[in-house]
Design an enzyme around this catalytic site. Structure first.
Site, PDB file in Angstrom:
ATOM      1  N   LYS A   1     -60.442  33.451  36.411  1.00 37.26           N
ATOM      2  CA  LYS A   1     -61.890  33.174  35.872  1.00 37.26           C
ATOM      3  C   LYS A   1     -62.417  34.214  34.800  1.00 37.26           C
ATOM      4  O   LYS A   1     -63.028  33.727  33.820  1.00 37.26           O
ATOM      5  CB  LYS A   1     -62.773  33.220  37.093  1.00 37.26           C
ATOM      6  CG  LYS A   1     -63.040  34.632  37.749  1.00 37.26           C
ATOM      7  CD  LYS A   1     -64.253  34.270  38.958  1.00 37.26           C
ATOM      8  CE  LYS A   1     -64.347  35.683  39.666  1.00 37.26           C
ATOM      9  NZ  LYS A   1     -65.067  36.712  38.893  1.00 37.26           N
TER      10      LYS A   1
ATOM     11  N   ARG B   1     -56.786  38.049  49.268  1.00 33.94           N
ATOM     12  CA  ARG B   1     -56.376  39.171  48.658  1.00 33.94           C
ATOM     13  C   ARG B   1     -55.061  39.704  48.492  1.00 33.94           C
ATOM     14  O   ARG B   1     -54.467  40.450  47.664  1.00 33.94           O
ATOM     15  CB  ARG B   1     -57.122  40.580  49.349  1.00 33.94           C
ATOM     16  CG  ARG B   1     -58.793  40.388  49.546  1.00 33.94           C
ATOM     17  CD  ARG B   1     -59.336  40.021  48.226  1.00 33.94           C
ATOM     18  NE  ARG B   1     -59.730  38.682  48.238  1.00 33.94           N
ATOM     19  CZ  ARG B   1     -60.059  38.157  47.036  1.00 33.94           C
ATOM     20  NH1 ARG B   1     -59.840  38.772  45.955  1.00 33.94           N
ATOM     21  NH2 ARG B   1     -60.002  36.727  46.943  1.00 33.94           N
TER      22      ARG B   1
END
Length: 723
Positions: free
Chosen positions: A35, A605
């Site tokens: 992003k 993560r």
């Protein structure tokens, strides 16, 4: 102009977001989907292709680190000089607006930002002057109340207390706090946003100017915005200009501090013809991790809907380790870290994630015992340290004599015989006369309303601050800071403390001088003088840079702190009912949904290997607790996980037994003791043996004592008495 470099290497959906025509747009960006690259390339595209000038773009994010990274990336890919582009955090942009338009915002030119600690001290003082009982009206709770109301866009005057006496008293504190801040020219963090919103709302010409100036407003991590931030963005982009939001409803984990997940839905309903682009291809994690993460988050309703995927390999399945107890859990993970390191890997590539900070203690103990260095991520910020705040308070008061919070912090630091009696007189006078504490001090001195000793000390303090202003007026910033540290008495005070902590404080004061020397007034804030800009920087600094980093260390952190980070190997620990999700969350649908999103964030993560552990028993708040595995584990698909039961020498009884246990079907005899046996210890009293490991002289026993709880003891030295 060839702009192919802006979209080369992007996947189809990334390319669609970057090269979209001018429009309102939601970029629904999954974890690890690139992003930041999309956002920065979109900004470059707007300048290169749509010919939007740099001053026509406003980019907003949540941390100084993210803002700096965004500016750096844009500068790298754009031929234009981007100094006039506004890129910053919500608080940073709001602060800039208020500095530029302080008159319209009804603020003095040299207004100061106060942090949470100083805000709480001001509220405590107001509680005292209003003669309220702090037992029933604690300062911290009232601070939360005031900030919460500000985040909702509510002034004290907007709130109807109804018939509630408690609400009336809270509002009285809120009103007095507002008046004190206005008089002293002080602005807290929530006030920055509220006053910036009011500035535009109450000044139509100014609002029109910024609406016409900022053709495009782009916001990162939009799922973390609160009601006031959304209202400000909506107002700013309500005149034919465009708002692009980048976010992920599945990563909204800050509801407890005001983030409103509904803001994405509001954007889709309220903005003119918004377009949604989904980024679902993940470039971080393996297939097993992504498949399992998708399956967990599907159990939440009211999602916008997306599914992460990777073109890479499935990798190793997720390991689920069922520990006997919390000690077993820490030992297993420590052994995995040792194996990782022995294979030539970096410890800093590993993270241990827990739901609560309190869970770190056992890991710290075990890691230290095994000489594995660790770093607790998110430690105390540099500008939050006591000695730094003291020095900065001197700078603030020198810069703005009306700063009550700074005055109170340093008026008797170092001690200069200005005690509570004198301070109470100053506070009372300030309240009665409508003065700041500096003005009240001058009034009491002039009217001879203080004892000779108190007057002499207060005059000395006021002269000291005035002298600092004249002595440092021609000095560069770092020399001003050094002068304050040396001549205020702070440095001498800490030198007299002696010991390691004293040396650390002195080194931190020296580091503040270095920070001032390295400080450069941001190009976009050149209208500010250097000291004012530095004080704003000190107040706004978010602590992204850790102060005490290890060269190579395991990273310990809460799951919340892990957001935005990634590690080759991740351990999620304490994944049990009652721990994660916690008991209160398990009984509340909204909170449970946020806990599940937190689980999704923690899982994503991991890049290569994810291990999830839970313990059958855990020592909590002085009691042994027995927890079932978390429902989140049961939501994982079987094809993506493997259950680990370590081939270990640890054995355990099925449950704590009475003094005279029944046979457990275990023939072990550890130097005369057996599992389930009642024992007595000279220090810890009566207990039951519930686990053991090792053999002979190296064996250890875990004993659950009635009063002291569970303890691991060396069998040979425990001096246990069989019962």
């Amino acid at each position: 102009m060839d702009v192919s470099y802006l979209i080369d290497g992007l996947n189809d959906h990334q390319r669609a977001a970057v090269s979209a025509p001018e429009q309102n747009m939601l970029v629904l960006a999954g974890a690890g989907s690139g992003k930041t690259r999309v956002l920065t390339h979109r900004i470059a595209w707007l300048m290169q292709v749509e010919n939007i000038p740099t001053y026509g773009i406003l980019a907003v994010t949540f941390t100084n680190k993210a803002a700096k990274e965004m500016r750096s990336r844009i500068a790298d890919i754009c031929p234009q000089h981007i100094g006039s582009m506004w890129i910053g955090t919500f608080h940073g942009i709001a602060h800039r607006l208020l500095r530029l338009h302080y008159k319209e915002a009804d603020l003095p030119e040299q207004f100061q930002i106060i942090d949470s600690d100083d805000q709480q001290k001001m509220i405590k003082r107001i509680i005292k002057t209003l003669h309220l009982d702090e037992k029933y009206y604690p300062a911290k709770e009232l601070q939360w109340y005031i900030n919460d109301k500000k985040d909702e866009g509510l002034r004290a005057a907007h709130i109807d207390p109804g018939y509630s006496m408690q609400e009336k008293q809270r509002l009285q504190v809120y009103q007095a706090y507002e008046a004190a801040c206005q008089l002293a020219g002080l602005v807290d963090f929530a006030e920055l946003l509220l006053r910036a919103h009011e500035l535009l709302l109450n000044n139509p010409a100014l609002l029109l100017h910024y609406q016409q100036r900022f053709r495009h407003v782009l916001v990162d991590e939009f799922q973390d915005t609160n009601k006031l931030q959304y209202a400000w963005l909506n107002l700013l982009t309500d005149n034919g200009n465009f708002l692009t939001i980048v976010g992920d409803d599945d990563q909204s984990i800050y509801g407890w501090r005001g983030a409103d997940i509904e803001n994405i839905q509001r954007f889709l309903k309220e903005k003119n013809n918004p377009v949604t682009v989904c980024l679902e291809q993940n470039y971080r994690s393996t297939g097993h991790i992504l498949n399992a993460s998708n399956q967990v988050i599907k159990n939440n309703s009211d999602r916008l809907g997306k599914e992460l995927w990777t073109s890479g390999e499935d990798g190793e399945p997720i390991s689920i380790y069922s520990a006997f107890n919390d000690y077993d859990e820490t030992r297993y993970i420590t052994s995995q870290l040792q194996t990782w390191k022995n294979h030539g890997n970096q410890l800093s590539d590993c993270a241990i994630l827990y739901r609560s900070n309190a869970q770190s203690r056992l890991f710290e103990t075990e890691l230290t015992a095994n000489q594995i260095p660790y770093h607790i991520y998110g430690g105390q910020r540099f500008f939050d340290r006591l000695e730094i705040k003291d020095s900065v308070a001197y700078l603030r008061l020198m810069n703005n004599h009306q700063d009550d919070a700074a005055f109170e912090r340093i008026v008797n630091k170092p001690k200069r015989k200005i005690g509570n009696t004198t301070l109470d007189k100053i506070r009372f006078c300030a309240r009665e006369q409508g003065y700041t504490m500096w003005q009240a001090s001058l009034y009491l001195i002039e009217q001879k309303k203080l004892s000779a000793g108190a007057k002499s000390s207060l005059v000395g303090f006021i002269e000291l601050i005035n002298r600092f202003a004249s002595e440092t007026s021609e000095l560069p910033l770092f020399q001003i800071v050094d002068h304050i540290n040396s001549h205020s008495g702070l440095q001498a005070m800490y030198e007299n403390e002696k010991g390691e902590k004293s040396q650390t404080r002195i080194e931190n004061l020296q580091e503040l001088v270095s920070a001032a020397q390295a400080f450069k007034v941001p190009e976009e804030e050149e209208e500010m003088d250097e000291l004012t800009a530095f004080l704003a920087y000190a107040a706004l600094e978010s602590g992204d840079n850790q102060a005490d980093e290890f060269e190579d260390a395991v990273q310990l952190m809460t799951m919340h702190a892990a957001k935005g980070l990634e590690f080759p190997q991740v351990f999620m620990v304490g994944v049990e009912e009652g721990m994660f999700p916690g008991q209160q969350s398990a009984d509340d649908e909204t909170r449970l949904a946020e806990e599940r999103r937190l689980c999704y964030v923690a899982m994503t993560r991991a890049m290569q290997k994810l291990t999830i552990s839970h313990a059958e028993s855990r020592r909590l708040y002085g009691q042994e607790k027995f927890h079932a595995p978390s429902r989140f584990i049961s939501e994982l698909p079987e094809q993506d996980i493997e259950y680990i039961r370590l081939k270990t020498q640890v054995s355990r009884a099925q449950s704590p037994a009475p003094k005279k246990p029944t046979s457990l079907g275990i023939s072990q005899d550890i130097q005369g003791f057996r599992l389930g046996q009642g024992v007595k210890h000279a220090k810890f009293g009566m207990g039951v043996i519930i686990a053991q490991e090792g053999e002979g002289e190296n064996s250890r026993l875990q004993v659950h004592f009635k009063e002291a709880g569970s303890k691991w003891l060396m069998t040979a030295y425990a001096k246990l008495e069989a019962m």
